[in-house]
Design a protein around this motif. Structure first.
Motif, PDB file in Angstrom:
ATOM      1  N   GLU A 227      53.437  46.514  40.170  1.00  0.00           N
ATOM      2  CA  GLU A 227      54.713  47.223  40.032  1.00  0.00           C
ATOM      3  C   GLU A 227      54.740  48.458  40.918  1.00  0.00           C
ATOM      4  OE1 GLU A 227      55.888  46.221  35.406  1.00  0.00           O
ATOM      5  OE2 GLU A 227      54.278  47.661  35.778  1.00  0.00           O
ATOM      6  N   PHE A 228      53.601  49.121  41.027  1.00  0.00           N
ATOM      7  CA  PHE A 228      53.516  50.295  41.897  1.00  0.00           C
ATOM      8  C   PHE A 228      53.719  49.887  43.354  1.00  0.00           C
ATOM      9  CE2 PHE A 228      51.134  53.317  44.532  1.00  0.00           C
ATOM     10  CZ  PHE A 228      51.672  54.521  44.107  1.00  0.00           C
ATOM     11  N   GLN A 230      55.373  47.323  44.459  1.00  0.00           N
ATOM     12  CA  GLN A 230      56.792  46.996  44.641  1.00  0.00           C
ATOM     13  C   GLN A 230      57.607  48.254  44.924  1.00  0.00           C
ATOM     14  OE1 GLN A 230      57.534  44.869  40.928  1.00  0.00           O
ATOM     15  NE2 GLN A 230      57.813  42.959  42.059  1.00  0.00           N
ATOM     16  N   GLN A 231      57.318  49.326  44.186  1.00  0.00           N
ATOM     17  CA  GLN A 231      58.027  50.588  44.391  1.00  0.00           C
ATOM     18  C   GLN A 231      57.679  51.173  45.764  1.00  0.00           C
ATOM     19  OE1 GLN A 231      60.208  52.054  41.715  1.00  0.00           O
ATOM     20  NE2 GLN A 231      60.902  52.724  43.722  1.00  0.00           N
ATOM     21  N   LYS A 234      59.552  49.282  48.415  1.00  0.00           N
ATOM     22  CA  LYS A 234      60.976  49.649  48.368  1.00  0.00           C
ATOM     23  C   LYS A 234      61.232  50.959  49.107  1.00  0.00           C
ATOM     24  CE  LYS A 234      64.546  51.046  45.047  1.00  0.00           C
ATOM     25  NZ  LYS A 234      64.844  51.289  43.599  1.00  0.00           N
ATOM     26  N   PHE A 235      60.399  51.956  48.879  1.00  0.00           N
ATOM     27  CA  PHE A 235      60.585  53.235  49.558  1.00  0.00           C
ATOM     28  C   PHE A 235      60.284  53.112  51.057  1.00  0.00           C
ATOM     29  CE2 PHE A 235      59.597  55.559  45.349  1.00  0.00           C
ATOM     30  CZ  PHE A 235      60.940  55.603  45.025  1.00  0.00           C
ATOM     31  N   GLN A 284      57.429  59.130  40.612  1.00  0.00           N
ATOM     32  CA  GLN A 284      58.240  58.400  41.584  1.00  0.00           C
ATOM     33  C   GLN A 284      58.758  59.291  42.723  1.00  0.00           C
ATOM     34  OE1 GLN A 284      58.368  58.108  38.327  1.00  0.00           O
ATOM     35  NE2 GLN A 284      58.508  55.960  37.719  1.00  0.00           N
ATOM     36  N   GLN A 288      58.112  58.869  46.797  1.00  0.00           N
ATOM     37  CA  GLN A 288      59.203  58.767  47.778  1.00  0.00           C
ATOM     38  C   GLN A 288      59.038  59.815  48.881  1.00  0.00           C
ATOM     39  OE1 GLN A 288      63.134  59.114  46.051  1.00  0.00           O
ATOM     40  NE2 GLN A 288      64.038  57.901  47.684  1.00  0.00           N
TER      41      GLN A 288
END
Length: 302
Positions: A227-228, A230-231, A234-235, A284, A288
């Motif tokens: 999950e990390f 994936q984040q 995304k960024f 988060q 980013q």
């Protein structure tokens, strides 16, 4: 208040010094080799001459590297020298000089078998060199100096501590959207967040509050490594066309959690809040900002 920061060259150390400067707090940061078991007398002189009100020990084997746990398996003696023996030396000097010691430790003192987040009452049971030496360092502090605070931190990331994250993105590009991660759960913790916590503890220690002992801190929201990632992807896609083109093809493969990694690297921070009033913060935003910083200079490799 005047602080002596050992291991100030680490990712957490660099951020801590920045926050100290913002607050106008005096600090001294010895060179990497100034505090060494090779010359205990020289180490004692450095701390004595600095005459700090507190010592914050951030020194650790390959401090600032997300690969330190893996590297420790290949260099067990070097790891023990820093995580254990050097920590013991610092504790002895601080005890002799009656200087409180704040020591940074790690979640790897646990073996990862527990299903829930580890709290301070859970018995340590390391299963890797890094964890074993870190635990030996903790025990040396506990048996040597009464005025100590040991902080076990979560899985750290940030500027100067991001190799695994860059490797994931490299693998993603080379694998046409495929990336393999460990089947594990962890608590991502930005280096600036942990530095904030250490500073808050230091300020309360300076008020002569009896807060000695072991504490855990990790940022809000533990999650699976997949999950990390994936984040992270995304960024990164917001700044990197090569990553953006692979979003629709993203495939995260779950690999077995292999030694020396642990399946559960999460920490409960309740005692930290109840004692110091320090609240957990989400990670988060820091992730980013970190990813964005990679792309500020387009000539740099990510």
């Amino acid at each position: 208040m005047k602080l002596l920061i050992i291991g100030a060259q680490s990712a957490v150390g660099v951020e801590l010094l920045r926050q100290l400067d913002e607050r106008g707090i005096s600090w001294v940061a010895p060179d990497t080799d100034a505090i060494s078991i090779k010359d205990p007398l020289a180490a004692a002189r450095v701390i004595t001459q600095a005459a700090p009100d507190q010592v914050i020990n951030l020194a650790a084997f390959c401090a600032g590297s997300q690969l330190a746990v893996k590297k420790a398996e290949e260099q067990p003696e070097a790891c023990d020298q820093v995580n254990h023996l050097q920590t013991e030396l610092v504790a002895q000097i601080c005890d002799h000089l009656h200087i409180p010691l704040i020591h940074l430790s790690t979640v790897y003192v646990f073996g990862g078998e527990k299903k829930l987040a580890y709290n301070e009452q859970d018995p340590p049971k390391p299963n890797c060199v890094y964890g074993e030496t870190a635990l030996a360092g903790e025990q040396a502090v506990q048996s040597t100096i009464k005025q100590h605070v040991i902080v076990r931190g979560g899985w750290l990331f940030g500027p100067r501590q991001d190799e695994m994250m860059r490797e994931w993105l490299d693998e993603l590009r080379k694998g046409d959207g495929n990336v393999t991660v460990y089947r594990r759960k962890f608590a991502p913790t930005p280096v600036e967040d942990l530095a904030r916590v250490l500073l808050a503890i230091s300020l309360q220690v300076d008020c002569k509050v009896d807060v000695w002992g072991i504490y855990h801190y990790a940022s809000l929201e533990a999650l699976r490594e997949s999950e990390f990632v994936q984040q992270l992807v995304k960024f990164a896609a917001q700044h990197d066309e090569s990553v953006y083109r692979l979003l629709d093809h993203l495939t995260i493969n779950l690999g077995r959690t292999e030694h020396p990694q642990i399946a559960n690297a999460t920490l409960a921070s309740k005692k930290m809040f109840e004692t110091f009033g320090i609240k957990q913060r989400p990670w988060q935003g820091s992730l980013q900002r970190l990813v964005k910083s990679w792309y500020k200079n387009r000539t740099s490799n990510v």
